[in-house]
Design an enzyme around this catalytic site. Structure first.
Site, short mmCIF file in Angstrom:
data_model
loop_
_atom_site.label_atom_id
_atom_site.label_comp_id
_atom_site.label_asym_id
_atom_site.label_seq_id
_atom_site.Cartn_x
_atom_site.Cartn_y
_atom_site.Cartn_z
CE LYS A 162 1.98 -3.81 11.06
NZ LYS A 162 2.45 -2.59 10.27
CG ASP A 178 4.55 -8.34 11.61
OD1 ASP A 178 5.04 -7.79 10.67
OD2 ASP A 178 4.61 -7.91 12.88
CG HIS A 179 5.67 -7.78 5.99
ND1 HIS A 179 4.87 -6.74 6.40
CD2 HIS A 179 6.99 -7.22 5.69
CE1 HIS A 179 5.70 -5.79 6.46
NE2 HIS A 179 6.92 -5.97 5.89
CE LYS A 188 11.13 -7.54 6.44
NZ LYS A 188 11.06 -7.60 4.93
CD GLU A 195 9.53 2.40 7.92
OE1 GLU A 195 9.02 2.02 6.92
OE2 GLU A 195 8.95 3.11 8.56
CG ASP A 214 2.93 1.67 10.74
OD1 ASP A 214 2.17 0.79 10.14
OD2 ASP A 214 3.71 2.05 10.11
CG HIS A 238 7.41 -4.69 11.80
ND1 HIS A 238 6.33 -5.55 11.24
CD2 HIS A 238 7.25 -3.68 11.06
CE1 HIS A 238 5.67 -5.02 10.02
NE2 HIS A 238 6.19 -3.97 10.09
CE LYS A 252 6.41 5.40 8.40
NZ LYS A 252 6.73 4.42 7.60
N1 LIG Z 1 0.58 -1.90 1.24
C1 LIG Z 1 1.58 -2.29 2.10
O1 LIG Z 1 2.78 -2.57 1.64
C2 LIG Z 1 1.14 -3.10 3.26
C3 LIG Z 1 2.19 -3.67 4.12
C4 LIG Z 1 1.71 -4.26 5.55
C5 LIG Z 1 0.40 -4.25 5.71
N2 LIG Z 1 -0.41 -3.81 4.91
C6 LIG Z 1 -2.04 -3.73 5.25
O2 LIG Z 1 -2.85 -4.47 4.43
C7 LIG Z 1 -4.07 -3.82 4.23
C8 LIG Z 1 -3.91 -3.28 2.85
O3 LIG Z 1 -3.36 -2.44 2.35
P1 LIG Z 1 -3.42 -1.71 1.24
O4 LIG Z 1 -2.13 -0.67 1.19
O5 LIG Z 1 -3.42 -2.54 -0.12
O6 LIG Z 1 -4.51 -0.89 1.35
P2 LIG Z 1 -5.31 0.08 0.49
O7 LIG Z 1 -4.53 0.15 -1.03
O8 LIG Z 1 -5.59 1.57 0.98
O9 LIG Z 1 -6.71 -0.54 0.15
C9 LIG Z 1 -7.00 -1.70 -0.43
C10 LIG Z 1 -8.29 -1.99 -0.86
O10 LIG Z 1 -9.38 -1.83 0.09
C11 LIG Z 1 -10.54 -1.38 -0.37
N3 LIG Z 1 -11.35 -0.48 0.64
C12 LIG Z 1 -12.28 -1.00 1.38
N4 LIG Z 1 -12.64 -0.07 2.24
C13 LIG Z 1 -11.79 1.18 2.03
C14 LIG Z 1 -11.83 2.43 2.74
N5 LIG Z 1 -12.52 2.66 3.58
N6 LIG Z 1 -10.69 3.16 2.34
C15 LIG Z 1 -10.13 2.75 1.05
N7 LIG Z 1 -10.12 1.58 0.61
C16 LIG Z 1 -10.94 0.77 1.12
C17 LIG Z 1 -10.20 -0.56 -1.66
O11 LIG Z 1 -10.84 -1.30 -2.59
P3 LIG Z 1 -12.12 -0.90 -3.37
O12 LIG Z 1 -12.48 0.46 -3.16
O13 LIG Z 1 -11.90 -1.47 -4.86
O14 LIG Z 1 -13.28 -1.92 -2.47
C18 LIG Z 1 -8.83 -0.63 -1.65
O15 LIG Z 1 -8.13 -0.62 -3.04
C19 LIG Z 1 -4.14 -2.76 5.28
O16 LIG Z 1 -4.43 -3.53 6.29
C20 LIG Z 1 -2.50 -2.42 5.43
O17 LIG Z 1 -2.55 -1.93 6.73
C21 LIG Z 1 -0.25 -3.06 3.94
#
Ligand SMILES: NC(=O)c1ccc[n+]([C@@H]2O[C@H](COP(=O)([O-])OP(=O)(O)OC[C@H]3O[C@@H](n4cnc5c(N)ncnc54)[C@H](OP(=O)(O)O)[C@@H]3O)[C@@H](O)[C@H]2O)c1
Length: 513
Positions: A171, A200-201, A205, A239, A258, A263, A363
């Site tokens: 998501k 959607d995690h 749960k 949150e 979001d 959710h 939040k």
């Molecule tokens: N983090 C959470 O807890 C969480 C929870 C629920 C959903 N999500 C969803 O899961 C996905 C990944 O989340 P995340 O928190 O891991 O994201 P993130 O850390 O911002 O990005 C993951 C990776 O994507 C690559 N990337 C590709 N295009 C990018 C750009 N334009 N800007 C920044 N990074 C880019 C980067 O790797 P490289 O540069 O090495 O290619 C980066 O390390 C998202 O869609 C987010 O909405 C995350």
């Protein structure tokens, strides 16, 4: 206390076929904090067959070794906090299955190289080429990655050897109805709907899954579950944290996109849906879609009047100072993005006509807590529900989704003594106390389900679009509105006074306060 087998917590699970989990965006936060710790726990529980491997794909420069080292540290940090220490020997065995593949998200050549690497890896492992592609990049990259997967020919089924490709998409799925439709169209050009797992995690749960068990495995609740006995329902997703380092992302999203579209709509559907005829993915999702279709729309011109929308100002939470949302790095100083919303939803069907559903999320609220509370109707004003004993508080069934997962039922009892004094009491079930351990992380369950091919806990294309059909007009209404009009609430409070007024106008108050 139930034993593990009686609870079914880990028993009776089907093992997936050996597969390669290919994570795009593997250098990111989700991979290190959620996905890899979850896969490691599955490995520790013996739920990953031999021949299963993890391939991280991203642009960052890493070797297999760097990648494994980073993941060891992050997995240890994540699991230690949960009281699940990481044993070195077990980690070493697990880490030998982890690989890193550097590549960009729009290069056909890089995807061809990835395909070759996956073929080599599966041949080396003596396993069939089953691939679970996981899109863990920012959402802008979902479309380009799917396109390249299609071009590389890795998504096709029907190779005749029984192998499968599947795709898990994080998501947010789209920013509004048109973009969600477009993403659905692009993904479906490459993958069949049965291969697509929109995650959607929240749906993984235990307490969320328990809503169905509570409702349909107990005869006492379902008969009460309608406008005949239910006065109203509240859903709060609170949150205590602000947007932290995700200011740039959040400022383009806001609470409606979001939290509400994903959710909260899932929670609403699970509480309001009719019993499915089977526990199959389509039977369950058909019922959820019917709820979304019955939701009364809030047209753009009514958004400002029907939805309380606010942003946190500076304040204090747990004795720590919190800076205002607009002072967060990545957030515009004139931002009109909401960090809080509260509104009343009506489900226009025979079961729920006249029963308001109050939804609230924000939040920087005083504490982190997600709760669904079902408030039953008052008893008639005879016998006890009149002075001196009355008015009596209504019965409330509260489902705590997180933290301290559990369910409580509030009811009235006679307090001991010669007088007829009535006192409210709470019957409480807590996961931790009843089952001896906290519930497993949602990603464990969902990753295993996707590997098995069970899409029950994943959103179907029409479900995602139906949720956007409800949320998009509200967002549209606010985008026409002047951003300066957004309400404010001090961080560390339960939102603006208008959110209390919204529910007080109907004679109620928020259950969590
Ligand atoms: N983090 C959470 O807890 C969480 C929870 C629920 C959903 N999500 C969803 O899961 C996905 C990944 O989340 P995340 O928190 O891991 O994201 P993130 O850390 O911002 O990005 C993951 C990776 O994507 C690559 N990337 C590709 N295009 C990018 C750009 N334009 N800007 C920044 N990074 C880019 C980067 O790797 P490289 O540069 O090495 O290619 C980066 O390390 C998202 O869609 C987010 O909405 C995350």
């Amino acid at each position: 206390m139930p034993t593990k087998d009686q609870s079914g917590a880990r028993s009776g699970r089907k093992m997936p076929d050996p597969f390669a989990l290919v994570v795009f965006g593997a250098s990111g936060d989700l991979t290190s904090r959620k996905l890899v710790p979850a896969v490691f726990r599955l490995f520790c529980d013996g739920l990953l067959p031999d021949g299963t491997s993890i391939v991280g794909y991203a642009r960052s420069n890493k070797t297999d070794r760097n990648f494994r080292d980073e993941l060891r540290k992050s997995t240890r940090a994540t699991l230690t906090c949960k009281g699940q220490p990481v044993d070195d020997k077990t980690w070493a065995k697990f880490a030998s299955r982890i690989h890193y593949h550097r590549g960009s998200y729009d290069s056909p050549d890089d995807f061809t190289l990835l395909k070759r690497r996956l073929e080599a890896l599966t041949a080396e492992n003596g396993a069939p080429l089953n691939c679970l592609y996981y899109l863990a990049t920012p959402p802008e990259m979902f479309g380009p990655i799917v396109l390249q997967l299609g071009r590389a020919g890795v998504a096709a089924t029907g190779a005749g050897d029984g192998t499968w490709p599947r795709i898990v998409i994080e998501k947010p799925f789209g920013r509004d109805l048109p973009s969600a439709r477009e993403l659905n169209r692009r993904v479906q050009l490459v993958f069949d709907e049965s291969q697509i797992f929109r995650i959607d995690h929240y749906l993984g749960k235990e307490t969320v899954q328990n809503i169905m068990v509570l409702r349909f495995a107990n005869s006492i609740f379902e008969h009460l579950w309608s406008h005949d006995y239910v006065d109203h329902v509240q859903i709060t997703v609170a949150e205590s944290l602000g947007v932290g380092s995700r200011g740039g992302y959040y400022d383009r999203a806001g609470a409606l996109r979001d939290m509400v579209q994903s959710h909260m709509m899932h929670l609403l559907c699970l509480v309001a849906m009719d019993p499915p005829v089977a526990l199959t993915p389509d039977a369950v999702r058909n019922e959820k879609v019917k709820v979304l279709a019955a939701l009364r729309r809030i047209p753009p011109e009514c958004a400002a009047g029907g939805v309380v929308r606010a942003q946190y100002a500076a304040g204090r939470i747990d004795d720590a100072e919190v800076r205002a949302y607009r002072r967060t790095p990545g957030v515009s100083e004139t931002s009109g993005t909401e960090t809080f919303v509260a509104f009343k939803a009506d489900v226009d069907n025979w079961r729920w006509a006249g029963v308001p559903f109050y939804l609230r999320t924000g939040k920087c609220l005083p504490r982190r807590c997600t709760e669904i509370s079902v408030h039953f109707k008052d008893v008639p004003q005879v016998l006890f529900n009149r002075p001196p004993a009355g008015p009596l508080p209504p019965n409330v069934l509260a489902i705590r989704v997180q933290p301290d997962e559990g369910i409580s039922l509030e009811f009235q009892v006679k307090a001991p003594g010669p007088a007829m004094n009535i006192s409210p009491l709470k019957m409480d079930f807590g996961y931790q106390e009843s089952f001896g351990s906290p519930p497993p992380d949602a990603y464990e369950r969902l990753l295993l389900d996707a590997a098995i091919g069970d899409a029950t806990l994943f959103a179907r294309c029409d479900e995602v679009e139906a949720a956007w059909r409800f949320v998009s007009p509200v967002i549209e209404g606010f985008s026409q509105d002047n951003c300066d009009k957004i309400l404010e609430y001090p961080a560390g409070t339960w939102g603006p006074a208008e959110a209390d007024d919204l529910i007080r106008a109907d004679g109620h108050q928020w259950h969590l306060r």
